[in-house]
Write a protein that holds these residues in place. Structure first.
Motif, PDB file in Angstrom:
ATOM      1  N   THR A  13      49.405  41.880  27.914  1.00  0.00           N
ATOM      2  CA  THR A  13      47.949  41.180  27.479  1.00  0.00           C
ATOM      3  C   THR A  13      46.469  41.305  27.330  1.00  0.00           C
ATOM      4  O   THR A  13      45.859  40.292  26.011  1.00  0.00           O
ATOM      5  N   HIS A  14      46.403  41.877  28.083  1.00  0.00           N
ATOM      6  CA  HIS A  14      45.055  42.495  28.327  1.00  0.00           C
ATOM      7  C   HIS A  14      44.386  43.536  28.742  1.00  0.00           C
ATOM      8  O   HIS A  14      45.193  44.440  29.306  1.00  0.00           O
ATOM      9  N   PRO A  15      43.039  44.631  28.384  1.00  0.00           N
ATOM     10  CA  PRO A  15      43.023  45.905  28.475  1.00  0.00           C
ATOM     11  C   PRO A  15      43.033  45.588  30.202  1.00  0.00           C
ATOM     12  O   PRO A  15      43.074  45.042  31.323  1.00  0.00           O
ATOM     13  N   GLU A  16      43.820  47.005  30.196  1.00  0.00           N
ATOM     14  CA  GLU A  16      44.822  46.799  31.998  1.00  0.00           C
ATOM     15  C   GLU A  16      43.478  47.363  33.216  1.00  0.00           C
ATOM     16  O   GLU A  16      42.726  47.939  32.966  1.00  0.00           O
ATOM     17  N   ASN A  17      43.576  47.753  34.505  1.00  0.00           N
ATOM     18  CA  ASN A  17      43.035  47.554  35.134  1.00  0.00           C
ATOM     19  C   ASN A  17      40.942  47.128  34.924  1.00  0.00           C
ATOM     20  O   ASN A  17      40.278  47.557  35.738  1.00  0.00           O
ATOM     21  N   THR A  18      40.911  45.850  34.542  1.00  0.00           N
ATOM     22  CA  THR A  18      40.201  45.131  34.750  1.00  0.00           C
ATOM     23  C   THR A  18      40.333  43.871  35.152  1.00  0.00           C
ATOM     24  O   THR A  18      40.990  43.223  35.658  1.00  0.00           O
ATOM     25  N   MET A  19      38.640  43.256  34.850  1.00  0.00           N
ATOM     26  CA  MET A  19      38.701  42.070  35.931  1.00  0.00           C
ATOM     27  C   MET A  19      39.315  41.102  35.446  1.00  0.00           C
ATOM     28  O   MET A  19      40.376  40.080  35.349  1.00  0.00           O
ATOM     29  N   GLY A  43      32.265  59.968  45.170  1.00  0.00           N
ATOM     30  CA  GLY A  43      32.795  58.881  46.357  1.00  0.00           C
ATOM     31  C   GLY A  43      32.864  57.868  46.152  1.00  0.00           C
ATOM     32  O   GLY A  43      33.481  57.045  48.018  1.00  0.00           O
ATOM     33  N   GLU A  44      32.935  57.138  45.041  1.00  0.00           N
ATOM     34  CA  GLU A  44      33.179  55.967  44.974  1.00  0.00           C
ATOM     35  C   GLU A  44      34.415  55.437  44.480  1.00  0.00           C
ATOM     36  O   GLU A  44      35.450  55.631  43.842  1.00  0.00           O
ATOM     37  N   VAL A  45      35.566  54.434  45.270  1.00  0.00           N
ATOM     38  CA  VAL A  45      36.191  54.116  45.179  1.00  0.00           C
ATOM     39  C   VAL A  45      36.572  53.145  43.562  1.00  0.00           C
ATOM     40  O   VAL A  45      35.985  51.999  43.678  1.00  0.00           O
ATOM     41  N   VAL A  46      37.052  53.599  42.556  1.00  0.00           N
ATOM     42  CA  VAL A  46      37.003  53.350  41.033  1.00  0.00           C
ATOM     43  C   VAL A  46      38.482  52.412  40.694  1.00  0.00           C
ATOM     44  O   VAL A  46      39.266  53.284  40.914  1.00  0.00           O
ATOM     45  N   ILE A  47      38.600  51.673  39.758  1.00  0.00           N
ATOM     46  CA  ILE A  47      40.595  51.225  39.736  1.00  0.00           C
ATOM     47  C   ILE A  47      40.389  51.853  38.135  1.00  0.00           C
ATOM     48  O   ILE A  47      40.113  51.422  37.195  1.00  0.00           O
ATOM     49  N   ILE A  89      34.817  49.977  34.147  1.00  0.00           N
ATOM     50  CA  ILE A  89      36.178  50.503  35.022  1.00  0.00           C
ATOM     51  C   ILE A  89      35.300  49.381  36.592  1.00  0.00           C
ATOM     52  O   ILE A  89      33.941  49.635  36.665  1.00  0.00           O
ATOM     53  N   PRO A  90      36.122  48.430  37.160  1.00  0.00           N
ATOM     54  CA  PRO A  90      36.117  47.591  38.484  1.00  0.00           C
ATOM     55  C   PRO A  90      35.501  49.014  39.152  1.00  0.00           C
ATOM     56  O   PRO A  90      36.643  49.996  39.678  1.00  0.00           O
ATOM     57  N   THR A  91      35.112  48.421  40.695  1.00  0.00           N
ATOM     58  CA  THR A  91      34.828  49.155  42.195  1.00  0.00           C
ATOM     59  C   THR A  91      36.375  48.321  42.539  1.00  0.00           C
ATOM     60  O   THR A  91      36.547  47.187  42.589  1.00  0.00           O
ATOM     61  N   LEU A  92      36.219  49.412  43.768  1.00  0.00           N
ATOM     62  CA  LEU A  92      37.690  48.164  44.258  1.00  0.00           C
ATOM     63  C   LEU A  92      36.840  47.067  45.229  1.00  0.00           C
ATOM     64  O   LEU A  92      37.796  46.327  45.679  1.00  0.00           O
ATOM     65  N   GLU A  93      36.466  47.650  45.782  1.00  0.00           N
ATOM     66  CA  GLU A  93      34.913  46.679  46.191  1.00  0.00           C
ATOM     67  C   GLU A  93      34.890  45.185  45.632  1.00  0.00           C
ATOM     68  O   GLU A  93      35.179  43.790  45.620  1.00  0.00           O
ATOM     69  N   GLU A  94      34.243  45.390  43.966  1.00  0.00           N
ATOM     70  CA  GLU A  94      34.493  44.539  43.652  1.00  0.00           C
ATOM     71  C   GLU A  94      35.508  43.556  43.280  1.00  0.00           C
ATOM     72  O   GLU A  94      35.661  42.145  43.488  1.00  0.00           O
ATOM     73  N   PHE A  95      36.644  43.767  43.237  1.00  0.00           N
ATOM     74  CA  PHE A  95      38.194  43.176  43.246  1.00  0.00           C
ATOM     75  C   PHE A  95      38.180  43.094  44.300  1.00  0.00           C
ATOM     76  O   PHE A  95      38.676  41.905  44.183  1.00  0.00           O
ATOM     77  N   MET A  96      38.022  43.264  45.281  1.00  0.00           N
ATOM     78  CA  MET A  96      38.303  43.115  46.501  1.00  0.00           C
ATOM     79  C   MET A  96      37.853  41.336  46.932  1.00  0.00           C
ATOM     80  O   MET A  96      38.103  40.369  47.314  1.00  0.00           O
ATOM     81  N   GLU A  97      36.476  41.953  46.284  1.00  0.00           N
ATOM     82  CA  GLU A  97      35.113  40.329  47.005  1.00  0.00           C
ATOM     83  C   GLU A  97      35.509  39.279  46.050  1.00  0.00           C
ATOM     84  O   GLU A  97      35.956  37.694  46.592  1.00  0.00           O
ATOM     85  N   TRP A  98      36.212  39.421  44.516  1.00  0.00           N
ATOM     86  CA  TRP A  98      37.087  38.488  44.331  1.00  0.00           C
ATOM     87  C   TRP A  98      38.851  37.938  44.532  1.00  0.00           C
ATOM     88  O   TRP A  98      38.984  36.888  45.001  1.00  0.00           O
ATOM     89  N   PHE A  99      39.173  39.069  44.866  1.00  0.00           N
ATOM     90  CA  PHE A  99      41.043  39.268  45.776  1.00  0.00           C
ATOM     91  C   PHE A  99      40.775  37.820  46.580  1.00  0.00           C
ATOM     92  O   PHE A  99      41.329  37.717  46.700  1.00  0.00           O
ATOM     93  N   VAL A 100      39.904  38.347  47.575  1.00  0.00           N
ATOM     94  CA  VAL A 100      39.767  37.481  49.068  1.00  0.00           C
ATOM     95  C   VAL A 100      39.683  35.901  48.633  1.00  0.00           C
ATOM     96  O   VAL A 100      40.472  35.370  49.842  1.00  0.00           O
TER      97      VAL A 100
END
Length: 243
Positions: A13-19, A43-47, A89-100
């Motif tokens: 229902t929403h664009p994949e692998n986005t916040m 060398g940045e980790v992106v989703i 496209i989010p970075t894994l670090e951006e995701f982790m800041e929200w996820f935790v």
């Protein structure tokens, strides 16, 4: 009770692998999120799932040929609902800041094809440790060398091999690489495989389970989790079954 993991977020229902997709997964009370990671040119980790940005964005080319600043200019929702939405496209670090800050668990799929270069694995592990999220992460990959490397470097983080085809006694294979679970393609996951694997102490989380009959089968078999594009639909079905 089987858990419900939102595949690339609530990607049905929403664009994949986005916040946007990850926020929706939390809103509809998914138990976890599944996402994919790889490295940019710098060398940045992106989703992002694919090796190229073509299918999901308004750009063209391989992820590894973009710098982070270049890839951030793309619209990761370009091909979703005729481009009505905007998403980076989010970075894994951006995701982790929200996820935790949530109560979710997360399955990170490592999109890597080498058995020699462990740059992606090392950077992902460093981020997990930075956010102290070791007990809420599962690392999976079709590259089983990759997750075994993670097991050696960070034995406190759960690993689970992904596979598409039938595998003889997958619980024995999982134990051989010191994995706690397996993530089989749902069509390669008969009910008896779920039961026998879990009787042998190996958690089963099939993907990508979207049809009602398949969800019911895995719920009733007691699979550890299902990975689905439609977490809200799956949760309502689980509730209707009283499971």
């Amino acid at each position: 009770m089987s858990l419900i993991f939102a595949h690339r977020g609530a990607s049905g229902t929403h664009p994949e692998n986005t916040m946007l997709s990850f926020y929706e997964a939390e809103r509809v009370k998914a138990d976890g999120i599944e996402l994919d990671v790889q490295l940019t040119k710098d060398g940045e980790v992106v989703i992002i799932h694919d090796e190229t940005v073509d299918r999901t964005t308004d750009g063209k080319g391989k992820v590894k040929d973009f710098t982070l600043s270049e890839i951030k200019k793309l619209n990761a929702a370009h091909h979703f609902q005729k481009g009505r939405l905007k998403a980076e496209i989010p970075t894994l670090e951006e995701f982790m800041e929200w996820f935790v800050k949530t109560d979710l668990v997360c399955n990170i799929e490592l999109k890597t094809y080498t058995v020699e270069n462990n740059e992606l694995e090392n950077k992902v592990l460093d981020l997990i440790k930075k956010f102290r999220a070791e007990d809420r992460i599962i690392l999976s990959s079709f590259n089983h060398y990759s997750i075994y490397y993670c097991r050696l470097r960070a034995p406190e983080i759960e690993i689970a091999p992904l596979f598409m085809e039938g595998l003889y006694q997958p619980w024995a294979y999982a134990k051989g690489i010191r994995a706690e679970g397996i993530h089989p393609y749902h069509k390669a996951c008969p009910t008896q495989l779920v039961i026998q694997s879990q009787e042998n102490g190996i958690k089963v989380r099939p993907f990508t389970v979207n049809k009602e009959k398949d969800l019911i089968r895995f719920f009733q078999a007691g699979a550890e989790a299902v990975i689905t594009d439609y977490p809200e639909r799956a949760r309502r079905l689980r509730e209707s079954l009283g499971l």
